[in-house]
Design a protein around this motif. Structure first.
Motif, PDB file in Angstrom:
ATOM      1  N   MET A  39      63.310  22.622  43.282  1.00 40.30           N
ATOM      2  CA  MET A  39      62.085  22.288  43.970  1.00 40.30           C
ATOM      3  C   MET A  39      62.323  22.254  45.477  1.00 40.30           C
ATOM      4  SD  MET A  39      59.015  21.688  43.306  1.00 40.30           S
ATOM      5  CE  MET A  39      57.545  20.862  43.762  1.00 40.30           C
ATOM      6  N   ALA A  40      63.454  21.673  45.888  1.00 40.79           N
ATOM      7  CA  ALA A  40      63.780  21.610  47.310  1.00 40.79           C
ATOM      8  C   ALA A  40      64.001  23.003  47.872  1.00 40.79           C
ATOM      9  CB  ALA A  40      65.009  20.740  47.528  1.00 40.79           C
ATOM     10  N   ASP A  41      64.605  23.900  47.066  1.00 44.96           N
ATOM     11  CA  ASP A  41      64.822  25.270  47.513  1.00 44.96           C
ATOM     12  C   ASP A  41      63.504  25.967  47.804  1.00 44.96           C
ATOM     13  OD1 ASP A  41      67.544  24.945  47.228  1.00 44.96           O
ATOM     14  OD2 ASP A  41      67.617  25.885  45.255  1.00 44.96           O
ATOM     15  N   MET A  42      62.512  25.773  46.919  1.00 42.52           N
ATOM     16  CA  MET A  42      61.218  26.414  47.109  1.00 42.52           C
ATOM     17  C   MET A  42      60.558  25.874  48.378  1.00 42.52           C
ATOM     18  SD  MET A  42      57.873  26.718  44.640  1.00 42.52           S
ATOM     19  CE  MET A  42      58.681  27.755  43.466  1.00 42.52           C
ATOM     20  N   LYS A  43      60.634  24.562  48.608  1.00 43.48           N
ATOM     21  CA  LYS A  43      60.049  23.973  49.818  1.00 43.48           C
ATOM     22  C   LYS A  43      60.719  24.541  51.059  1.00 43.48           C
ATOM     23  CE  LYS A  43      58.499  19.618  47.846  1.00 43.48           C
ATOM     24  NZ  LYS A  43      58.675  18.164  47.815  1.00 43.48           N
ATOM     25  N   GLN A  44      62.038  24.715  51.016  1.00 43.65           N
ATOM     26  CA  GLN A  44      62.758  25.260  52.164  1.00 43.65           C
ATOM     27  C   GLN A  44      62.348  26.706  52.415  1.00 43.65           C
ATOM     28  OE1 GLN A  44      64.671  23.654  54.377  1.00 43.65           O
ATOM     29  NE2 GLN A  44      64.762  25.540  55.512  1.00 43.65           N
ATOM     30  N   GLU A  45      62.205  27.494  51.349  1.00 43.19           N
ATOM     31  CA  GLU A  45      61.817  28.882  51.520  1.00 43.19           C
ATOM     32  C   GLU A  45      60.398  28.991  52.071  1.00 43.19           C
ATOM     33  OE1 GLU A  45      62.763  31.723  48.525  1.00 43.19           O
ATOM     34  OE2 GLU A  45      64.546  30.634  47.932  1.00 43.19           O
ATOM     35  N   VAL A  46      59.489  28.127  51.612  1.00 43.36           N
ATOM     36  CA  VAL A  46      58.124  28.125  52.140  1.00 43.36           C
ATOM     37  C   VAL A  46      58.161  27.758  53.615  1.00 43.36           C
ATOM     38  CG1 VAL A  46      55.903  26.921  52.063  1.00 43.36           C
ATOM     39  CG2 VAL A  46      56.994  27.674  49.949  1.00 43.36           C
ATOM     40  N   LYS A  47      58.977  26.766  53.989  1.00 47.21           N
ATOM     41  CA  LYS A  47      59.112  26.368  55.382  1.00 47.21           C
ATOM     42  C   LYS A  47      59.636  27.536  56.217  1.00 47.21           C
ATOM     43  CE  LYS A  47      61.314  23.022  58.396  1.00 47.21           C
ATOM     44  NZ  LYS A  47      62.326  21.986  58.514  1.00 47.21           N
ATOM     45  N   ASN A  48      60.638  28.255  55.703  1.00 43.02           N
ATOM     46  CA  ASN A  48      61.182  29.407  56.415  1.00 43.02           C
ATOM     47  C   ASN A  48      60.129  30.488  56.619  1.00 43.02           C
ATOM     48  OD1 ASN A  48      63.664  28.159  56.504  1.00 43.02           O
ATOM     49  ND2 ASN A  48      64.521  29.308  54.801  1.00 43.02           N
ATOM     50  N   ILE A  49      59.330  30.742  55.595  1.00 37.23           N
ATOM     51  CA  ILE A  49      58.275  31.749  55.695  1.00 37.23           C
ATOM     52  C   ILE A  49      57.236  31.302  56.725  1.00 37.23           C
ATOM     53  CG2 ILE A  49      56.380  32.871  54.463  1.00 37.23           C
ATOM     54  CD1 ILE A  49      58.183  32.814  51.959  1.00 37.23           C
ATOM     55  N   GLN A  75      56.261  33.320  60.084  1.00 42.45           N
ATOM     56  CA  GLN A  75      54.888  33.725  60.335  1.00 42.45           C
ATOM     57  C   GLN A  75      54.416  33.161  61.677  1.00 42.45           C
ATOM     58  OE1 GLN A  75      52.108  32.542  57.317  1.00 42.45           O
ATOM     59  NE2 GLN A  75      50.485  33.817  58.120  1.00 42.45           N
ATOM     60  N   SER A  76      54.703  31.903  61.954  1.00 43.51           N
ATOM     61  CA  SER A  76      54.304  31.286  63.220  1.00 43.51           C
ATOM     62  C   SER A  76      54.947  32.011  64.393  1.00 43.51           C
ATOM     63  CB  SER A  76      54.698  29.813  63.244  1.00 43.51           C
ATOM     64  OG  SER A  76      54.016  29.110  62.255  1.00 43.51           O
ATOM     65  N   GLN A 110      48.137  40.468  56.559  1.00 44.78           N
ATOM     66  CA  GLN A 110      49.302  41.057  55.881  1.00 44.78           C
ATOM     67  C   GLN A 110      50.402  40.012  55.719  1.00 44.78           C
ATOM     68  OE1 GLN A 110      49.560  44.192  54.475  1.00 44.78           O
ATOM     69  NE2 GLN A 110      51.387  43.289  53.565  1.00 44.78           N
ATOM     70  N   GLN A 111      50.631  39.214  56.756  1.00 44.72           N
ATOM     71  CA  GLN A 111      51.647  38.173  56.674  1.00 44.72           C
ATOM     72  C   GLN A 111      51.276  37.137  55.621  1.00 44.72           C
ATOM     73  OE1 GLN A 111      51.667  36.856  60.729  1.00 44.72           O
ATOM     74  NE2 GLN A 111      53.235  38.315  61.359  1.00 44.72           N
ATOM     75  N   THR A 112      49.994  36.795  55.569  1.00 44.34           N
ATOM     76  CA  THR A 112      49.527  35.831  54.570  1.00 44.34           C
ATOM     77  C   THR A 112      49.695  36.398  53.166  1.00 44.34           C
ATOM     78  OG1 THR A 112      47.927  34.940  56.152  1.00 44.34           O
ATOM     79  CG2 THR A 112      47.553  34.441  53.828  1.00 44.34           C
TER      80      THR A 112
END
Length: 85
Positions: free
Chosen positions: A1-11, A15-16, A40-42
């Protein structure tokens, strides 16, 4: 779960960064390009998250199958009959 949160944060950070590096659109063509890039990024972010979710669901299914097999084996070793399927 923490890995997924980190990957979402990285994405999110990627994007920002990509959006902030673009100058403000000055005409309709630049605005159109800006919006297309943002969309496209979204879409890429959504696709990556969807793939992660599907992968996790597949992993959970495999773990559940293994757990059911282990429980069945333990019941057999203990001499208890399991429910008929």
């Amino acid at each position: 779960m923490a890995d997924m949160k980190q990957e979402v944060k990285n994405i999110d950070e990627q994007q920002s960064f990509a959006v902030s590096n673009q100058s403000d659109p000055k005409n309709l063509q630049e605005l159109t390009q800006y919006i297309q890039t943002l969309l496209q990024q979204t879409q890429d972010k959504f696709q990556a998250m969807s793939e992660q979710i599907i992968t996790r669901i597949d992993e959970m299914g495999t773990r559940i199958d293994d757990l059911e097999k282990n429980i069945s084996d333990l019941m057999t070793q203990a001499g208890v009959e399991g429910p008929d399927k």
